[in-house]
Structure formats: structure tokens, C-alpha cells
Write a protein that holds these residues in place. Structure first.
Motif, PDB file in Angstrom:
ATOM      1  N   ASP A  48     -26.791 -28.960  25.181  1.00  0.00           N
ATOM      2  CA  ASP A  48     -26.954 -28.165  26.471  1.00  0.00           C
ATOM      3  C   ASP A  48     -27.031 -26.666  26.013  1.00  0.00           C
ATOM      4  OD1 ASP A  48     -27.494 -30.096  28.331  1.00  0.00           O
ATOM      5  OD2 ASP A  48     -25.331 -30.211  28.969  1.00  0.00           O
ATOM      6  N   ARG A  52     -29.816 -24.282  26.363  1.00  0.00           N
ATOM      7  CA  ARG A  52     -29.808 -22.886  27.419  1.00  0.00           C
ATOM      8  C   ARG A  52     -30.213 -21.418  26.674  1.00  0.00           C
ATOM      9  NH1 ARG A  52     -24.760 -25.411  29.027  1.00  0.00           N
ATOM     10  NH2 ARG A  52     -25.164 -26.364  31.246  1.00  0.00           N
ATOM     11  N   VAL A  58     -30.690 -26.905  31.045  1.00  0.00           N
ATOM     12  CA  VAL A  58     -29.803 -27.945  30.375  1.00  0.00           C
ATOM     13  C   VAL A  58     -30.583 -28.742  29.146  1.00  0.00           C
ATOM     14  CG1 VAL A  58     -28.085 -28.560  32.008  1.00  0.00           C
ATOM     15  CG2 VAL A  58     -30.368 -29.895  32.030  1.00  0.00           C
ATOM     16  N   TYR A  98     -34.958 -33.417  33.179  1.00  0.00           N
ATOM     17  CA  TYR A  98     -33.664 -33.163  32.917  1.00  0.00           C
ATOM     18  C   TYR A  98     -32.954 -34.174  33.414  1.00  0.00           C
ATOM     19  CZ  TYR A  98     -35.613 -28.591  31.989  1.00  0.00           C
ATOM     20  OH  TYR A  98     -36.395 -27.508  31.474  1.00  0.00           O
TER      21      TYR A  98
END
Length: 348
Positions: A48, A52, A58, A98
Motif C-alpha cells: 500500500d 500510495r 492502496v 482495489y
């Protein structure tokens, strides 16, 4: 009778549309289990924090996990009586998925071809969506399907649909998320090699191998949700020697995972131009893989990203150091089990 034995060749008609049951919410647990099955190590789909840093909320779901979930959703309606999937074409990965998002699927019959015996060929286009109707994947495939008896005619006219040889490179950028690849950390991704470091015709031995045993075969069929009758069952023909047939989607996913060693900076599989399972894989086999760079393209409007067209070949029980492929007559060597033509996106 309330249960379904699946559709036979003569039950299909060109233009039929099937809205598949059992939409699936893909979870962090699914991601972890997929990694356990395949050994996938791509940083963007694993971390993650890494995701990011380049602009994802994520880590996105691995593209081939999305493919397998959507494919499996279609099987009860169009694949229970399939003998084999013969090939794929024009597969586009259209939007990231996601953890926590739900995928559903629809399939249209786009062609039929009667082969004259106990089977016919059915051509299909399947589309996967997430919430809000956002398309995440679409692909064409064709499969041999049993007839109820030999010589039964189809109820539709015969049609072999035109299929693209490849997804055009200029179409790859239209659905890309806006990412900041200046933040791509090559130390964490596992390689310093970017788009400009690859040469046309270059071959890459991915070196590693993954053994597929009965446990992973059974769990993969259940995990993907694929209820095809041949998975997982012992086969009795002379090739299998009583071993179980491995789902092709698992072989494909393992080939992609093996490609990490040499192509670890592949941000995303943008397209599967074409693909086929060259030969069946049975339990107890070890899969190896190698790739050839067959194309390089810039992406319009992006100075941080390029596309590599890669031919990914999977082999069974033969390391890929000598790049096994075809014999002098052009036939695949016995060890070759997978042949994929991919567009991969790579930081520049």
C-alpha cells in the motif's frame, strides 16, 4: 430439475447475452492467497505504501487475479461443458480494482463454428465491471464445447468473428490512472531497468520455477471460483498418468509471477493481445518462463511511461535458459505449455 448441467454447443446462439451470477468482492485475504498460489512479488500490487507514493489509494489487485475472477464467473453459463479454451484475443485491462471492490461479469456469444464431430467452437466476449458500471476488463475467447450427441446441428448460423491481432498501442493510454511515476522507487521495485533499458528482440530467462502440486491445483479452482468439471479431477489418458489437470488460469498467473525476475518494473498489464494454452499441465509439473521484447511504444501524452510488447512463454519441467520454443517444422516443443502476447506498461 432445478440444478443445471450446463449448456451444450447446440444451446448457444450468436447474440446471446449472459449476466453471470455470484458477483465477487475481492478482499485483502484474496490478495494474500493469490500471492501464496503464484509467488507474485510485484511491488505495486504488494505494498500500500509503494502504491500510495505513485498515486493509488492502496495497492491495486493483480491484473491476472482480476482476469481469473471474471473468467470463473462466466463458467457456469458458458463453460461447464467446455473441453478446452483454445485462445484469447483483444483482452484489455481497463481500470484498476482495489480490495473491497465488487466485480461482476457479462458474456456475449459472438460466434459459432461447427467442427462436425462431438464438439463445436463457441466464440465469446466477456466484460467485467465494478461498482458504478465501470469496466475493468474485457476479452474475447473461443472454446470447444461438447454436443449432446454427434452431428447435432446448431440453432444459429455459423459465424467466425473477426478478432484483433493486437490491441493498438495508441489505445493503451486512454484508460490509465493518473500516476506520479517520478516517485517510482527502483530499489523497492526490485530492478533499476526501465522502459529505455530494453531492446527489441531481447530475450529474458526468468530463471525461477514453481512446482504445481495437487493442493495448489484444488485450491486454485476453488479460490478462483471455477466450477469446470475437469478441475480438479484425476485424468486417465496416457499424458496425465492419473495426475490432475491444472486450471489454465493458474498457469497463466504463475507465468506472469515468474516474469518478475527480469520485468519487475512492469507497472501494469495493459493488454493480453493474444494467448493460448499450448499443452495441458498436470500436477507435479514445474513451470518455468522466458520473455522476448517484440515491441516498444511511447504513450501519447505521457513522458513518464512507455509500453513494452512482450511475448511470454511458459514451459513445463524444462528450465528456459535455452529459450525452448518450436522445432524446425514450426511445431511447439513438447515442453511449451503457454504462449502470451502482452502489452506491459513500464516507467521511463
Amino acid at each position: 430439475m432445478k440444478s443445471s448441467g450446463g449448456r451444450y454447443y447446440e444451446d448457444f446462439r450468436v447474440g446471446q447475452v449472459f449476466r453471470h451470477a455470484s458477483p465477487r468482492t475481492v478482499t485483502d485475504g484474496d490478495v494474500a492467497f493469490y500471492r501464496a498460489l503464484t509467488g507474485s512479488r510485484f511491488a505495486l500490487q504488494s505494498s500500500d505504501d509503494f502504491a500510495r507514493a505513485v498515486g493509488h489509494p492502496v495497492a491495486p489487485i493483480d491484473d491476472f487475479l482480476v482476469f481469473n475472477v471474471v473468467f470463473a464467473q462466466s463458467v457456469p453459463d458458458v463453460g461447464l461443458n467446455a473441453v478446452a479454451n483454445l485462445g484469447y484475443a483483444g483482452c484489455r485491462f481497463l481500470s484498476p480494482v482495489y480490495p473491497g471492490e465488487t466485480i461482476s461479469a457479462v458474456t456475449e456469444v459472438i460466434g459459432l463454428r461447427d467442427t462436425g464431430g462431438r464438439t463445436g467452437v463457441v466464440y465469446l466476449r466477456t466484460t467485467g465491471h465494478k461498482e458504478g458500471g465501470v469496466e475493468v476488463i474485457d476479452f474475447a475467447r473461443w472454446q470447444t464445447v461438447r454436443k449432446t450427441e454427434e452431428g447435432v446441428p446448431p440453432f444459429s448460423e455459423q459465424l467466425v468473428p473477426p478478432l484483433p491481432a493486437a490491441v493498438p498501442a495508441d489505445a493503451l493510454g486512454s484508460h490509465l490512472p493518473v500516476l506520479d511515476l517520478s516517485a517510482w522507487d527502483s530499489g523497492l521495485s526490485g530492478s533499476r531497468f526501465r522502459w529505455g533499458d530494453y531492446e527489441l528482440g531481447e530475450r529474458i530467462d526468468h530463471l525461477d520455477g514453481i512446482l504445481i502440486d495437487e493442493g495448489s491445483t484444488m485450491l486454485a479452482a476453488r479460490f478462483f471460483g471455477n466450477p469446470a468439471r475437469q478441475h480438479p479431477l484425476p485424468f486417465s489418458d496416457e499424458r496425465s498418468r492419473g495426475r490432475w489437470l491444472v486450471p489454465g488460469g493458474l498457469v497463466m498467473a504463475i507465468g506472469r509471477a515468474l516474469s518478475f525476475n527480469g520485468l519487475s518494473n512492469a507497472v501494469h498489464v495493459a493488454a493480453l493481445n493474444a494467448g493460448r494454452y499450448v499443452a495441458p499441465v498436470f500436477t507435479g509439473s514445474t513451470i518455468h518462463a522466458w520473455s522476448t521484447i517484440v515491441g516498444k511504444e511511447l504513450i501519447d501524452g505521457r513522458d513518464d511511461l512507455g509500453a513494452l510488447r512482450v511475448r511470454l512463454v511458459g514451459t513445463r519441467d524444462q528450465p528456459a535458459a535455452d529459450f525452448p520454443d518450436r522445432d524446425d517444422a514450426g511445431a511447439y516443443l513438447p515442453s511449451v505449455v503457454l504462449d502470451l502476447d502482452l502489452w506491459l506498461l513500464m516507467p521511463r
